[in-house]
Motif scaffolding. Structure first.
Motif, mmCIF file in Angstrom:
data_model
loop_
_atom_site.group_PDB
_atom_site.id
_atom_site.type_symbol
_atom_site.label_atom_id
_atom_site.label_comp_id
_atom_site.label_asym_id
_atom_site.label_seq_id
_atom_site.Cartn_x
_atom_site.Cartn_y
_atom_site.Cartn_z
ATOM 1 N N ARG A 135 0.851 -1.113 0.077
ATOM 2 C CA ARG A 135 -0.036 0.049 -0.036
ATOM 3 C C ARG A 135 0.826 1.484 0.068
ATOM 4 N N SER A 136 1.818 1.530 0.748
ATOM 5 C CA SER A 136 2.751 2.579 1.051
ATOM 6 C C SER A 136 3.615 2.647 -0.347
ATOM 7 N N VAL A 137 3.884 1.622 -1.077
ATOM 8 C CA VAL A 137 4.629 1.880 -2.369
ATOM 9 C C VAL A 137 3.640 2.499 -3.474
ATOM 10 N N LYS B 115 0.978 4.231 -2.810
ATOM 11 C CA LYS B 115 0.351 5.566 -2.582
ATOM 12 C C LYS B 115 1.708 6.547 -2.863
ATOM 13 N N ILE B 116 3.040 5.989 -2.627
ATOM 14 C CA ILE B 116 4.138 6.867 -2.859
ATOM 15 C C ILE B 116 4.165 7.198 -4.542
ATOM 16 N N SER C 196 1.837 6.947 -6.637
ATOM 17 C CA SER C 196 0.848 7.642 -7.163
ATOM 18 C C SER C 196 0.927 9.367 -6.835
ATOM 19 N N LYS C 197 1.700 9.614 -5.771
ATOM 20 C CA LYS C 197 2.022 10.949 -5.419
ATOM 21 C C LYS C 197 3.129 11.704 -6.387
ATOM 22 N N SER D 291 10.843 -0.329 -7.141
ATOM 23 C CA SER D 291 9.567 -0.578 -5.937
ATOM 24 C C SER D 291 9.019 -1.780 -6.115
ATOM 25 N N CYS E 70 8.444 -5.212 -3.762
ATOM 26 C CA CYS E 70 7.181 -5.462 -3.397
ATOM 27 C C CYS E 70 7.024 -7.042 -3.713
#
Length: 88
Positions: free
Chosen positions: A2-4, A6-7, A9-10, A27, A31
């Motif tokens: 999830r954190s990957v 999210k980053i 997408s930012k 990344s 994962c």
């Protein structure tokens, strides 16, 4: 995972496309390694079927979440063997 996602997408629209692809590739490889490690752990505890289901579920989720980025995450790794070069 999830954190990957999210980053990624930012930073998608902030960095150059080639830079984003490199970051995304590293990344996703990280994962994937973590998912394989998790599947190995599950296999020891619950069996092969549960481990395979875990891996398939999460890899499909990862693929689905990466599709909006429209990137090519194929990597080609080449290794050169110079061990015989000294004999020439």
């Amino acid at each position: 995972m999830r954190s990957v996602l999210k980053i990624l997408s930012k930073i998608f629209r902030v960095v150059e496309p080639r830079v984003f692809e490199d970051i995304a590739l590293q990344s996703v490889q990280s994962c994937t390694k973590c998912l394989k490690d998790g599947a190995a752990y599950i296999q020891k505890r619950r069996g092969v079927l549960d481990a395979d289901l875990f891996l398939v579920k999460h890899l499909l989720t990862l693929r689905e979440q990466l599709s909006p980025f429209d990137i090519d995450l194929r990597s080609v790794e080449r290794q050169l063997d110079f061990s015989d070069a000294g004999r020439a």
